[in-house]
Design an enzyme around this catalytic site. Structure first.
Site, PDB file in Angstrom:
ATOM      1  N   GLY A   9     -41.108 -60.668  26.200  1.00 22.67           N
ATOM      2  CA  GLY A   9     -40.086 -60.458  25.183  1.00 22.67           C
ATOM      3  C   GLY A   9     -38.706 -60.620  25.793  1.00 22.67           C
ATOM      4  O   GLY A   9     -38.545 -61.180  26.875  1.00 22.67           O
ATOM      5  N   ARG A  31     -48.582 -63.555  24.448  1.00 20.85           N
ATOM      6  CA  ARG A  31     -49.406 -63.901  23.291  1.00 20.85           C
ATOM      7  C   ARG A  31     -48.993 -65.243  22.694  1.00 20.85           C
ATOM      8  O   ARG A  31     -49.840 -66.062  22.356  1.00 20.85           O
ATOM      9  CB  ARG A  31     -49.311 -62.800  22.234  1.00 20.85           C
ATOM     10  CG  ARG A  31     -50.189 -63.032  21.016  1.00 20.85           C
ATOM     11  CD  ARG A  31     -50.143 -61.831  20.088  1.00 20.85           C
ATOM     12  NE  ARG A  31     -48.784 -61.568  19.623  1.00 20.85           N
ATOM     13  CZ  ARG A  31     -48.458 -60.577  18.798  1.00 20.85           C
ATOM     14  NH1 ARG A  31     -49.377 -59.726  18.383  1.00 20.85           N
ATOM     15  NH2 ARG A  31     -47.206 -60.413  18.410  1.00 20.85           N
ATOM     16  N   SER A 121     -34.253 -49.752  31.843  1.00 24.64           N
ATOM     17  CA  SER A 121     -33.058 -49.843  31.022  1.00 24.64           C
ATOM     18  C   SER A 121     -32.214 -51.023  31.484  1.00 24.64           C
ATOM     19  O   SER A 121     -32.188 -51.356  32.657  1.00 24.64           O
ATOM     20  CB  SER A 121     -32.246 -48.547  31.114  1.00 24.64           C
ATOM     21  OG  SER A 121     -31.089 -48.614  30.301  1.00 24.64           O
ATOM     22  N   GLY A 123     -31.546 -53.760  28.896  1.00 23.00           N
ATOM     23  CA  GLY A 123     -31.488 -54.639  27.738  1.00 23.00           C
ATOM     24  C   GLY A 123     -31.307 -56.095  28.116  1.00 23.00           C
ATOM     25  O   GLY A 123     -31.766 -56.558  29.157  1.00 23.00           O
ATOM     26  N   LYS A 173     -36.741 -41.710  31.494  1.00 23.67           N
ATOM     27  CA  LYS A 173     -36.237 -42.739  30.566  1.00 23.67           C
ATOM     28  C   LYS A 173     -36.120 -42.176  29.149  1.00 23.67           C
ATOM     29  O   LYS A 173     -35.188 -42.513  28.402  1.00 23.67           O
ATOM     30  CB  LYS A 173     -37.170 -43.945  30.580  1.00 23.67           C
ATOM     31  CG  LYS A 173     -36.811 -45.064  29.573  1.00 23.67           C
ATOM     32  CD  LYS A 173     -35.394 -45.575  29.766  1.00 23.67           C
ATOM     33  CE  LYS A 173     -35.170 -46.936  29.126  1.00 23.67           C
ATOM     34  NZ  LYS A 173     -35.579 -47.078  27.734  1.00 23.67           N
ATOM     35  N   HIS A 176     -33.017 -40.187  29.063  1.00 21.01           N
ATOM     36  CA  HIS A 176     -31.936 -41.185  29.129  1.00 21.01           C
ATOM     37  C   HIS A 176     -31.626 -41.725  27.737  1.00 21.01           C
ATOM     38  O   HIS A 176     -30.472 -41.811  27.324  1.00 21.01           O
ATOM     39  CB  HIS A 176     -32.369 -42.309  30.079  1.00 21.01           C
ATOM     40  CG  HIS A 176     -31.595 -43.589  29.964  1.00 21.01           C
ATOM     41  ND1 HIS A 176     -31.794 -44.504  28.939  1.00 21.01           N
ATOM     42  CD2 HIS A 176     -30.635 -44.138  30.763  1.00 21.01           C
ATOM     43  CE1 HIS A 176     -30.997 -45.540  29.100  1.00 21.01           C
ATOM     44  NE2 HIS A 176     -30.281 -45.339  30.191  1.00 21.01           N
ATOM     45  N   GLU A 180     -28.349 -41.387  25.301  1.00 26.60           N
ATOM     46  CA  GLU A 180     -27.767 -42.606  24.721  1.00 26.60           C
ATOM     47  C   GLU A 180     -27.506 -42.433  23.224  1.00 26.60           C
ATOM     48  O   GLU A 180     -26.452 -42.846  22.723  1.00 26.60           O
ATOM     49  CB  GLU A 180     -28.722 -43.765  24.976  1.00 26.60           C
ATOM     50  CG  GLU A 180     -28.314 -45.107  24.404  1.00 26.60           C
ATOM     51  CD  GLU A 180     -29.417 -46.133  24.613  1.00 26.60           C
ATOM     52  OE1 GLU A 180     -30.004 -46.585  23.608  1.00 26.60           O
ATOM     53  OE2 GLU A 180     -29.708 -46.460  25.778  1.00 26.60           O
TER      54      GLU A 180
END
Length: 302
Positions: A9, A31, A121, A123, A173, A176, A180
């Site tokens: 992804g 996939r 983390s 992104g 996480k 975290h 956020e």
């Protein structure tokens, strides 16, 4: 080192790119074929299946899964448990619940397979800036995958840490992400108050840029806020609909379980729920009650 990445992804694909740029041998499986083709063009090796990926690797193997939390990850863990050998390492870099990670670690330990939970983390910026990696598991497993962790992090000696035993990575996480939520909500509310003061005609992008330097509220989130406001201060192309990944909810549940007050994080989570209501029944009922006891004016539906 040699590592397989399962799930390409937005984050998984970029993590592959970062690993390849540092010379690691990366085997990839996804996939859908398109992200695999992109990774292969950059130097990765395509695997047609989980079995194929494992067969291509030399023990001790390191397989990193970047899949949605829940049944998808659960199925992947079950399948790899029958494919991997004693001393191999399976890393879950997704947003799994830490309790699931503890259970999966015990399940794999019975088979002699190491399980590492990596809260991840960064992104879409992780490719260029590096990822913050909060890692839980056995020290022996961390030693095996350390070269990959040092590459994925912002630097070999910072931005990643072995925070504790199995489950600790995803627990850290989770908290975290709860923090956020609270930070994002505070910025959102503050900028809405600024925008509401129409008589001052404030330039919100200017203020965001101002606060980025020297202010006690400067942060990477503020940097990203400034980016968004530079494009369109009215955010006219967006709906005020905010999803939650689940970790904010888990943080609130954990606060309740531990008897720890967490009003800011809890309210920030609730405000995300509010954002998804096109027409709040609760707000309608509040208006009706005020009208009943005080005769206060109400606005009729169109």
């Amino acid at each position: 080192m040699e590592i397989a990445m399962i799930g390409l992804g937005k984050m998984g694909g970029n993590m592959v790119s970062r690993l390849l740029r540092s010379g690691h041998r990366v085997i990839v499986h996804n996939r859908s074929p398109e992200p695999v083709n992109v990774a292969v063009a950059e130097g990765a090796i395509a695997a047609t299946s989980f079995e194929d990926a494992v067969a291509m690797m030399t023990p001790p193997r390191a397989v990193w899964i970047m899949l949605p939390a829940g049944e998808v990850t659960e199925e992947a863990v079950r399948r790899f448990s029958s494919l991997m050998d004693v001393g191999d390492v399976l890393i879950d870099g997704g947003n799994s619940n830490y309790k699931d990670s503890m259970r999966r670690s015990a399940y794999l330990a019975d088979k002699g397979i190491y399980y590492v939970d990596s809260g991840t983390s960064g992104g879409i910026w992780g490719l260029s800036e590096g990822y913050s990696l909060m890692v839980g598991g056995r020290s022996e497993a961390i030693a095996i995958i350390r070269p990959a962790l040092e590459t994925l992090a912002p630097a070999a000696d910072r931005g990643w840490a072995h925070v504790g035993p199995s489950g600790a990575g995803h627990f850290v996480k989770m908290i975290h992400n709860g923090i956020e939520y609270g930070m994002m909500q505070a910025y959102a509310e503050g900028f809405e108050i600024l925008r509401a003061k129409r008589e001052f005609d404030l330039d919100l992008h200017q203020i965001a840029e101002l606060w980025r330097y020297g202010s006690v509220v400067r942060s990477w989130l503020l940097d990203l806020t400034a980016n968004a406001l530079a494009e369109d201060q009215d955010l006219s192309d967006l709906r005020g609909w905010v999803a939650d990944s689940g970790e904010g909810r888990w943080t609130v549940f954990e606060a309740i379980d531990q008897d720890v007050p967490a009003p800011i994080i809890t309210l920030a989570l609730q405000m995300r729920f509010v954002s998804r209501q096109d027409d709040s029944y609760a707000a309608k009922l509040l208006a009706a009650m005020r009208n009943q006891f005080g005769g206060h004016a109400v606005k009729k539906a169109d």
